[in-house]
Each structure stands twice: as C-alpha cells, then as structure tokens.
Design a protein around this motif. Structure first.
Motif, PDB file in Angstrom:
ATOM      1  N   ASP A 128       9.650  -2.448   3.887  1.00  0.00           N
ATOM      2  CA  ASP A 128       8.284  -2.874   3.596  1.00  0.00           C
ATOM      3  C   ASP A 128       7.342  -1.673   3.679  1.00  0.00           C
ATOM      4  O   ASP A 128       7.387  -0.899   4.638  1.00  0.00           O
TER       5      ASP A 128
ATOM      6  N   ASP B 113       4.417  -1.455   4.507  1.00  0.00           N
ATOM      7  CA  ASP B 113       3.561  -1.470   5.695  1.00  0.00           C
ATOM      8  C   ASP B 113       4.126  -0.582   6.806  1.00  0.00           C
ATOM      9  O   ASP B 113       3.401  -0.217   7.739  1.00  0.00           O
TER      10      ASP B 113
ATOM     11  N   SER C  11       4.469  -5.112   0.167  1.00  0.00           N
ATOM     12  CA  SER C  11       4.491  -6.185   1.160  1.00  0.00           C
ATOM     13  C   SER C  11       4.606  -7.525   0.477  1.00  0.00           C
ATOM     14  O   SER C  11       4.062  -7.738  -0.615  1.00  0.00           O
TER      15      SER C  11
ATOM     16  N   GLU D 294       3.244 -10.541   1.157  1.00  0.00           N
ATOM     17  CA  GLU D 294       2.247 -11.379   1.841  1.00  0.00           C
ATOM     18  C   GLU D 294       1.927 -12.603   1.032  1.00  0.00           C
ATOM     19  O   GLU D 294       1.885 -12.663  -0.117  1.00  0.00           O
TER      20      GLU D 294
END
Length: 104
Positions: A10, A12, A102, A104
């Motif tokens: 990921d 992030d 990501s 999300e």
C-alpha cells in the motif's frame, strides 16, 4: 542476479518500507550472532516480531520464513535457523517493492 521478488505494498507505507527493510537486515545479523551464542530466546523474539511485521507490511514470504524459524528454535535446530536466516537475506536482496494506491 537471481529472480526478483515483487511485493505489492500500500502506498500509504511508502515512507516506512525502506526503514523496515533496513531493520530486517539488522535483525538477521542479530540472529546470526545469537546462533553462535545459542541464544534461542533472542532468536525466538526476533523471529516472532518478523513474522508479525512481515504480514502487516505485506511481506508474507518473510512471515513464513520467520514462522519456520520459530519452529526451528523450538527444537533448537541451529542449522535450520541459519538456513532460514540466509533465505531471508536472499529474499531481501531480491525483493522489489511496488507501491499500490490505497484501497479506501
């Protein structure tokens, strides 16, 4: 050079991965030192940590090797611990991280 190992992570985690990989190399060096002292408690602690961290960061192969190392520590198999530590180093030498957006 041996085949690369692609690991998708990921995005992030982009700031954390370089340090993580550097710390895993240091952990493996500590494992080699601990084997010479037959310090199974230290090896077990490190292997357990690598097992958890590897899975958390997306390095499942590293977690599997660490799981095997925990098993080797349980029976005090120095040769297996050393072999698995070498395999982890080889894995780190070959790993190529690809950051994914990501989810999300």
């Amino acid at each position: 050079m041996p085949d690369r190992v692609i690991v998708e992570v990921d995005e992030d985690l982009i700031d954390l991965i370089p340090g993580f990989l550097t710390h895993k190399r240091a952990d493996i060096d500590t494992i080699f030192e601990a084997v010479t002292r037959r310090d199974y408690a230290e090896i077990g602690r490190i292997a357990h940590r690598i097992k958890g961290e590897g899975g958390s960061y997306g390095f499942e192969s590293m977690s599997e090797m660490a799981r095997g190392m925990e098993q080797a520590v349980a029976v005090r198999d120095d040769r297996a611990v050393t072999t698995l530590a070498r395999q982890m180093l080889s894995y780190l030498d070959r790993v190529e991280v690809v950051f994914q957006p990501s989810k999300e």
